[in-house]
Design an enzyme around this catalytic site. Structure first.
Site, short mmCIF file in Angstrom:
data_model
loop_
_atom_site.label_atom_id
_atom_site.label_comp_id
_atom_site.label_asym_id
_atom_site.label_seq_id
_atom_site.Cartn_x
_atom_site.Cartn_y
_atom_site.Cartn_z
N ALA A 177 0.91 -1.00 0.07
CA ALA A 177 -0.03 0.08 -0.04
C ALA A 177 0.88 1.26 0.11
O ALA A 177 2.14 1.38 0.47
CB ALA A 177 -0.91 -0.21 1.15
N GLY A 222 -0.59 -5.16 0.43
CA GLY A 222 -1.42 -5.04 -0.91
C GLY A 222 -1.41 -5.63 -2.11
O GLY A 222 -2.57 -5.91 -2.70
N GLU A 225 -2.35 -9.14 -1.44
CA GLU A 225 -3.80 -9.15 -1.44
C GLU A 225 -4.59 -9.21 -2.83
O GLU A 225 -5.42 -9.84 -3.05
CB GLU A 225 -4.21 -8.13 -0.36
CG GLU A 225 -3.87 -8.63 1.11
CD GLU A 225 -4.07 -7.33 2.03
OE1 GLU A 225 -4.35 -7.64 3.06
OE2 GLU A 225 -3.69 -6.37 1.63
N GLU A 245 2.55 -5.99 7.21
CA GLU A 245 2.06 -5.16 7.81
C GLU A 245 2.06 -5.27 9.27
O GLU A 245 2.39 -3.89 9.89
CB GLU A 245 0.52 -5.15 7.75
CG GLU A 245 -0.11 -4.82 6.36
CD GLU A 245 -0.06 -5.90 5.36
OE1 GLU A 245 -0.71 -5.79 4.30
OE2 GLU A 245 0.48 -7.25 5.75
#
Length: 368
Positions: A177, A222, A225, A245
């Site tokens: 991210a 991300g 994901e 994370e």
């Protein structure tokens, strides 16, 4: 007018460049390192920018082959063109000018209102969403919005039945991210972004359009994901997957606590989410996170081959399989499967598929 010294210098530079390329190919063919590893090492360790493979793609692999054949005649066997170079040229993979060489290169469609960091390329029934958000392809609000725009176009098309999500950066897929942009948001804006991201990724799993992640290099946070939300994940040898994370004092926000256990099992998922360390492609394959691991230079072709195969399946049946799979409760899942089977069996596609089988012809799906 060039002097003899300048001409000799130019010839020496060309000779060194060709020999470095030959050695890089031999390292690759012997399985010592990946394309990405070699180019990164040459760029960071020796200051050769771009690396030998990216440089060859920019020049044109057919031109490199011709130069090596001349050099072999002049300097001997040490300049013999490598087998992998001959194979790529024979396949028409000549580098940037054809859209693919050692690395793939985007060739965005002219008729689509392209975004700045996600572009669309179509090839018959297939579409490719190219992620191009330098330097790390970070998941930003803009990337989510532009990817959603591409997905809406592809999923709403009657002609397009598969989407490959690939990186325009040859060194990585998506490193996670965009923390800086997220850090500027208040709670309401952050929640809205999460809702948009989850809505996009959930729609991948509910559609008759198949999604394939072609993962090269890093797929972290991300990026991992995003890959997990796709129906199929093809990984290059150089790929790495992780949910780091926890190292920032946060947790995965785009499905990492939910999709990861479904793919690798609860124990391995808990380990990855708590430790935060990345795993290599082979380990990811061993635990079921990816469907195939292939050499870097075969990644894009393999993803396209999967897309072509899956795009040829009945769209409504694909959609129903995806909708009823992975129910947490077995009885609930069986009931969902029974209902979906009845719907699929009564569809026009089912009648067409059975007729085509009996008549020994290819079916013509209508998605009904």
């Amino acid at each position: 007018m060039s002097t003899a010294t300048e001409i000799d210098t130019q010839a020496l530079v060309e000779r060194f460049t060709l020999k470095a390329f030959v050695e890089a190919c031999l390292v690759l063919e012997e399985g010592v390192a990946t394309i990405r590893d070699v180019d990164l090492a040459m760029m960071t360790g020796f200051g050769i920018i771009p690396g030998p493979f990216a440089r060859a793609d920019a020049t044109g692999l057919d031109e490199i082959l011709a130069s090596l054949e001349r050099a072999q005649g002049e300097y001997g066997e040490y300049f013999e063109p490598p087998l992998i170079l001959r194979r790529l040229v024979a396949q028409g993979r000549l580098g940037q000018k054809t859209g693919q060489g050692f690395f793939p290169y985007p060739r965005p469609d002219d008729g689509f209102d392209q975004g700045e960091i996600v572009t669309l390329e179509t090839r018959g029934e297939l579409a490719i969403a190219w992620l191009n958000n330098p330097p790390a392809n970070s998941i930003s609000p803009q990337l989510i919005a532009e990817l959603a725009k591409v997905w809406e176009h592809v999923d709403g098309s009657d002609e397009l039945r598969a989407l490959v999500i690939a990186s325009a950066n040859p060194m990585l897929y998506c490193a996670g991210a965009d923390i800086k942009s997220f850090n500027k948001m208040d709670e309401a804006a952050g929640r809205e972004l999460l809702d948009q991201g989850h809505a996009l990724l959930r729609s991948f799993g509910r559609s008759g359009t198949v999604t394939i992640a072609a993962v090269n290099g890093l797929a972290l946070g991300g990026g991992c994901e995003l890959a997990m939300a796709c129906d199929v994940r093809i990984a290059a040898d150089s790929a790495m997957f992780g949910q780091p994370e926890i190292n920032l004092g946060i947790i995965p926000g785009f499905g990492g606590t939910q999709r990861l256990p479904r793919l690798v099992g609860p124990a391995k998922a808990l380990e990855m989410n708590l430790v935060g360390e990345a795993i290599a492609a082979e380990e990811a394959y061993e635990f079921g996170l990816v469907n195939r691991v292939v050499p870097d230079h075969e990644l894009f072709d393999t993803a396209i081959a999967w897309a072509r195969k899956l795009a040829g399946q009945a769209p409504r049946a694909v959609e129903l399989v995806k909708q009823v799979s992975h129910r947490a409760d077995l009885d609930e899942g069986v009931e969902a499967e029974k209902g979906a089977f009845a719907e699929a069996f009564g569809s026009e596609d089912a009648r067409e598929g059975i007729s085509a089988f009996l008549e020994k012809r290819s079916p013509k799906w209508r998605g009904k």
